[in-house]
Motif scaffolding. Structure first.
Motif, PDB file in Angstrom:
ATOM      1  N   ASP A  64      41.170  37.669  42.596  1.00 32.04           N
ATOM      2  CA  ASP A  64      40.030  38.128  41.799  1.00 32.04           C
ATOM      3  C   ASP A  64      38.806  38.248  42.698  1.00 32.04           C
ATOM      4  O   ASP A  64      38.018  37.314  42.838  1.00 32.04           O
ATOM      5  N   MET A  65      38.649  39.430  43.290  1.00 31.03           N
ATOM      6  CA  MET A  65      37.528  39.660  44.204  1.00 31.03           C
ATOM      7  C   MET A  65      36.204  39.896  43.477  1.00 31.03           C
ATOM      8  O   MET A  65      35.189  40.189  44.111  1.00 31.03           O
ATOM      9  N   ASN A  66      36.216  39.769  42.150  1.00 32.21           N
ATOM     10  CA  ASN A  66      34.955  39.779  41.407  1.00 32.21           C
ATOM     11  C   ASN A  66      34.177  38.489  41.687  1.00 32.21           C
ATOM     12  O   ASN A  66      32.957  38.451  41.516  1.00 32.21           O
ATOM     13  N   LEU A  67      34.898  37.450  42.072  1.00 36.54           N
ATOM     14  CA  LEU A  67      34.288  36.163  42.355  1.00 36.54           C
ATOM     15  C   LEU A  67      33.901  36.057  43.830  1.00 36.54           C
ATOM     16  O   LEU A  67      34.432  36.776  44.675  1.00 36.54           O
ATOM     17  N   THR A  68      33.008  35.148  44.133  1.00 37.05           N
ATOM     18  CA  THR A  68      32.595  34.930  45.513  1.00 37.05           C
ATOM     19  C   THR A  68      33.666  34.146  46.270  1.00 37.05           C
ATOM     20  O   THR A  68      34.492  33.456  45.657  1.00 37.05           O
ATOM     21  N   THR A  88      50.083  27.919  42.247  1.00 39.97           N
ATOM     22  CA  THR A  88      48.927  27.409  42.973  1.00 39.97           C
ATOM     23  C   THR A  88      47.701  28.256  42.658  1.00 39.97           C
ATOM     24  O   THR A  88      47.810  29.416  42.257  1.00 39.97           O
ATOM     25  N   ARG A  89      46.538  27.637  42.827  1.00 39.55           N
ATOM     26  CA  ARG A  89      45.259  28.329  42.734  1.00 39.55           C
ATOM     27  C   ARG A  89      44.443  27.888  43.941  1.00 39.55           C
ATOM     28  O   ARG A  89      44.310  26.693  44.202  1.00 39.55           O
ATOM     29  N   ASP A  90      43.928  28.842  44.706  1.00 38.49           N
ATOM     30  CA  ASP A  90      43.236  28.473  45.929  1.00 38.49           C
ATOM     31  C   ASP A  90      42.266  29.581  46.325  1.00 38.49           C
ATOM     32  O   ASP A  90      41.965  30.478  45.526  1.00 38.49           O
ATOM     33  N   TYR A  91      41.795  29.525  47.558  1.00 40.24           N
ATOM     34  CA  TYR A  91      40.824  30.484  48.075  1.00 40.24           C
ATOM     35  C   TYR A  91      41.541  31.638  48.781  1.00 40.24           C
ATOM     36  O   TYR A  91      42.665  31.491  49.262  1.00 40.24           O
ATOM     37  N   ILE A  92      40.853  32.773  48.846  1.00 43.40           N
ATOM     38  CA  ILE A  92      41.404  33.920  49.559  1.00 43.40           C
ATOM     39  C   ILE A  92      40.252  34.708  50.183  1.00 43.40           C
ATOM     40  O   ILE A  92      39.178  34.845  49.581  1.00 43.40           O
ATOM     41  N   ALA A  93      40.487  35.182  51.388  1.00 43.82           N
ATOM     42  CA  ALA A  93      39.448  35.928  52.104  1.00 43.82           C
ATOM     43  C   ALA A  93      39.498  37.409  51.756  1.00 43.82           C
ATOM     44  O   ALA A  93      40.561  37.961  51.473  1.00 43.82           O
ATOM     45  N   HIS A  94      38.341  38.040  51.787  1.00 47.11           N
ATOM     46  CA  HIS A  94      38.282  39.495  51.671  1.00 47.11           C
ATOM     47  C   HIS A  94      37.889  40.080  53.026  1.00 47.11           C
ATOM     48  O   HIS A  94      37.476  39.360  53.935  1.00 47.11           O
ATOM     49  N   GLY A  95      38.009  41.391  53.150  1.00 46.87           N
ATOM     50  CA  GLY A  95      37.660  42.053  54.397  1.00 46.87           C
ATOM     51  C   GLY A  95      36.160  42.034  54.642  1.00 46.87           C
ATOM     52  O   GLY A  95      35.368  42.199  53.711  1.00 46.87           O
ATOM     53  N   LEU A 102      25.304  40.581  51.492  1.00 50.52           N
ATOM     54  CA  LEU A 102      25.405  39.281  50.834  1.00 50.52           C
ATOM     55  C   LEU A 102      26.713  38.619  51.243  1.00 50.52           C
ATOM     56  O   LEU A 102      27.795  39.057  50.844  1.00 50.52           O
ATOM     57  N   ARG A 103      26.630  37.591  52.048  1.00 51.97           N
ATOM     58  CA  ARG A 103      27.816  36.923  52.559  1.00 51.97           C
ATOM     59  C   ARG A 103      28.598  36.282  51.416  1.00 51.97           C
ATOM     60  O   ARG A 103      28.041  35.604  50.567  1.00 51.97           O
ATOM     61  N   GLY A 104      29.896  36.540  51.424  1.00 58.43           N
ATOM     62  CA  GLY A 104      30.779  35.931  50.441  1.00 58.43           C
ATOM     63  C   GLY A 104      31.011  36.752  49.193  1.00 58.43           C
ATOM     64  O   GLY A 104      31.790  36.361  48.337  1.00 58.43           O
ATOM     65  N   ILE A 105      30.354  37.918  49.089  1.00 55.60           N
ATOM     66  CA  ILE A 105      30.507  38.766  47.907  1.00 55.60           C
ATOM     67  C   ILE A 105      31.113  40.105  48.316  1.00 55.60           C
ATOM     68  O   ILE A 105      30.533  40.840  49.132  1.00 55.60           O
ATOM     69  N   ALA A 106      32.274  40.441  47.771  1.00 56.86           N
ATOM     70  CA  ALA A 106      32.928  41.723  48.055  1.00 56.86           C
ATOM     71  C   ALA A 106      32.397  42.780  47.087  1.00 56.86           C
ATOM     72  O   ALA A 106      32.600  42.681  45.883  1.00 56.86           O
ATOM     73  N   GLN A 107      31.708  43.762  47.628  1.00 52.10           N
ATOM     74  CA  GLN A 107      31.107  44.806  46.793  1.00 52.10           C
ATOM     75  C   GLN A 107      31.575  46.209  47.156  1.00 52.10           C
ATOM     76  O   GLN A 107      31.368  47.139  46.388  1.00 52.10           O
ATOM     77  N   MET A 195      54.795  40.711  43.617  1.00 51.94           N
ATOM     78  CA  MET A 195      53.760  41.733  43.616  1.00 51.94           C
ATOM     79  C   MET A 195      52.398  41.062  43.698  1.00 51.94           C
ATOM     80  O   MET A 195      52.228  39.907  43.273  1.00 51.94           O
ATOM     81  N   LEU A 196      51.457  41.793  44.260  1.00 55.69           N
ATOM     82  CA  LEU A 196      50.089  41.308  44.428  1.00 55.69           C
ATOM     83  C   LEU A 196      49.135  42.259  43.732  1.00 55.69           C
ATOM     84  O   LEU A 196      49.188  43.472  43.944  1.00 55.69           O
ATOM     85  N   TRP A 197      48.260  41.698  42.896  1.00 56.83           N
ATOM     86  CA  TRP A 197      47.206  42.480  42.253  1.00 56.83           C
ATOM     87  C   TRP A 197      45.863  42.026  42.802  1.00 56.83           C
ATOM     88  O   TRP A 197      45.545  40.832  42.765  1.00 56.83           O
ATOM     89  N   ILE A 198      45.080  42.963  43.339  1.00 53.77           N
ATOM     90  CA  ILE A 198      43.736  42.647  43.811  1.00 53.77           C
ATOM     91  C   ILE A 198      42.739  43.348  42.906  1.00 53.77           C
ATOM     92  O   ILE A 198      42.731  44.578  42.813  1.00 53.77           O
ATOM     93  N   ASP A 199      41.913  42.565  42.236  1.00 48.25           N
ATOM     94  CA  ASP A 199      40.914  43.084  41.312  1.00 48.25           C
ATOM     95  C   ASP A 199      39.540  42.973  41.965  1.00 48.25           C
ATOM     96  O   ASP A 199      39.308  42.131  42.831  1.00 48.25           O
ATOM     97  N   GLY A 200      38.630  43.845  41.542  1.00 48.16           N
ATOM     98  CA  GLY A 200      37.288  43.808  42.109  1.00 48.16           C
ATOM     99  C   GLY A 200      36.315  44.653  41.316  1.00 48.16           C
ATOM    100  O   GLY A 200      36.657  45.225  40.278  1.00 48.16           O
ATOM    101  N   GLN A 201      35.092  44.726  41.815  1.00 50.03           N
ATOM    102  CA  GLN A 201      34.001  45.395  41.110  1.00 50.03           C
ATOM    103  C   GLN A 201      34.094  46.913  41.256  1.00 50.03           C
ATOM    104  O   GLN A 201      33.415  47.528  42.081  1.00 50.03           O
ATOM    105  N   ASP A 202      34.942  47.513  40.435  1.00 49.64           N
ATOM    106  CA  ASP A 202      35.076  48.972  40.411  1.00 49.64           C
ATOM    107  C   ASP A 202      35.599  49.373  39.038  1.00 49.64           C
ATOM    108  O   ASP A 202      36.760  49.117  38.715  1.00 49.64           O
ATOM    109  N   GLU A 203      34.752  49.979  38.231  1.00 53.73           N
ATOM    110  CA  GLU A 203      35.135  50.301  36.848  1.00 53.73           C
ATOM    111  C   GLU A 203      36.245  51.342  36.786  1.00 53.73           C
ATOM    112  O   GLU A 203      37.001  51.404  35.813  1.00 53.73           O
ATOM    113  N   ASP A 204      36.387  52.169  37.834  1.00 50.68           N
ATOM    114  CA  ASP A 204      37.462  53.150  37.843  1.00 50.68           C
ATOM    115  C   ASP A 204      38.835  52.485  37.895  1.00 50.68           C
ATOM    116  O   ASP A 204      39.830  53.053  37.458  1.00 50.68           O
ATOM    117  N   LEU A 205      38.903  51.287  38.458  1.00 52.29           N
ATOM    118  CA  LEU A 205      40.181  50.591  38.567  1.00 52.29           C
ATOM    119  C   LEU A 205      40.744  50.258  37.192  1.00 52.29           C
ATOM    120  O   LEU A 205      41.924  50.469  36.921  1.00 52.29           O
TER     121      LEU A 205
END
Length: 265
Positions: A64-68, A88-95, A102-107, A195-205
């Motif tokens: 969930d790349m909507n989160l920091t 498991t639930r843990d942390y994951i890095a974005h590119g 803004l460090r830590g926020i995928a936009q 399978m892997l689902w990556i979600d983020g801040q994009d309404e078109d998705l």
């Protein structure tokens, strides 16, 4: 075997197969102790329904790349049974190319080579290999299943791998990277049907997975045989389009409207 017994067995097998493909968003939210966003769960399950009507998934990974990046936004679920179970639930890095000051926020998200950005959408977890040639470090190649969104994953070298700084807000070169202990745990459980689902801040998705279609120009799925990994070979015999209906008559095709004209978008 008596005809009645055979029919009953076949019906049981069919019911099990259907339950594997019909993962419900509310069940994912419940399994996560209600920490997973219902919108993200809905997007993930819609994408799977578009892409995986015939085949079995044992493990579903959600980022969930909507989160920091300083929040645990990576989820792994066992979905081989009647109800999802949180592994498991843990942390994951974005590119690092996904940040805009803004460090830590995928936009910003990109499917473009050399962007160093995260690509959103649904992926098939592919074959295991030695990461960067290191014999004792493993990674998994990723097949992006959504043209215009993430289908350049192989070209870009986007893979699932461990990264020591994933829990400390570290950034990758575009790969979804988790702590090495988490990666090892996933490999121990098994990723051959994942399978892997990556979600983020994009309404078109959300629109893309809600309709399983895209705006003009229309682009049909074409999965090249050379890109099929051992994952597909392990499945029951099905057409080469193990993930998507190539005719697009039943479900249409995902895609990102603004990028459909460019093979390298």
């Amino acid at each position: 075997m008596k005809p009645t017994t055979l029919i009953a067995s076949l019906l049981c097998m069919c019911a099990t197969a259907l339950s594997l493909a019909e993962i419900k968003p509310q069940d994912l939210v419940q399994a996560s102790n209600r920490t997973l966003s219902s919108d993200v769960a809905l997007n993930a399950t819609r994408a799977i329904r578009c892409a995986n009507k015939q085949n079995r998934i044992d493990t579903l990974l959600i980022a969930d790349m909507n989160l920091t990046s300083n929040r645990p936004r990576f989820y792994a679920f066992n979905v081989s049974g009647k109800k999802p179970v949180l592994i498991t639930r843990d942390y994951i890095a974005h590119g690092k190319g996904s940040e805009r000051g803004l460090r830590g926020i995928a936009q910003r998200f990109s499917n473009e080579p050399n962007s160093e950005a995260t690509s959103l959408g649904l992926y098939q977890v592919g074959e295991q290999y030695n990461f960067r040639g290191q014999e004792d470090v493993l990674a998994r190649r990723l097949n992006g299943l959504m043209p215009g969104w993430n289908d350049n994953a192989r070209i870009r070298g986007v893979v699932l791998h461990g990264m020591a700084s994933a829990r400390a807000g570290g950034r990758s070169l575009g790969c979804p990277a988790v702590d090495p202990t988490i990666y090892d745990k996933l490999e121990g459980i098994g990723l051959s049907r994942a399978m892997l689902w990556i979600d983020g801040q994009d309404e078109d998705l959300s629109r893309a997975v809600a309709t399983c279609t895209m705006r003009k120009p229309t682009l049909k799925f074409d999965i090249i045989k050379e890109n099929i990994t051992p994952f597909a070979a392990e499945l029951d015999p099905v057409p080469v389009s193990f993930a998507f209906n190539l005719s697009c008559r039943n479900f249409g095709a995902f895609g990102r409207p603004a990028l459909c004209n460019s093979a390298m978008a």
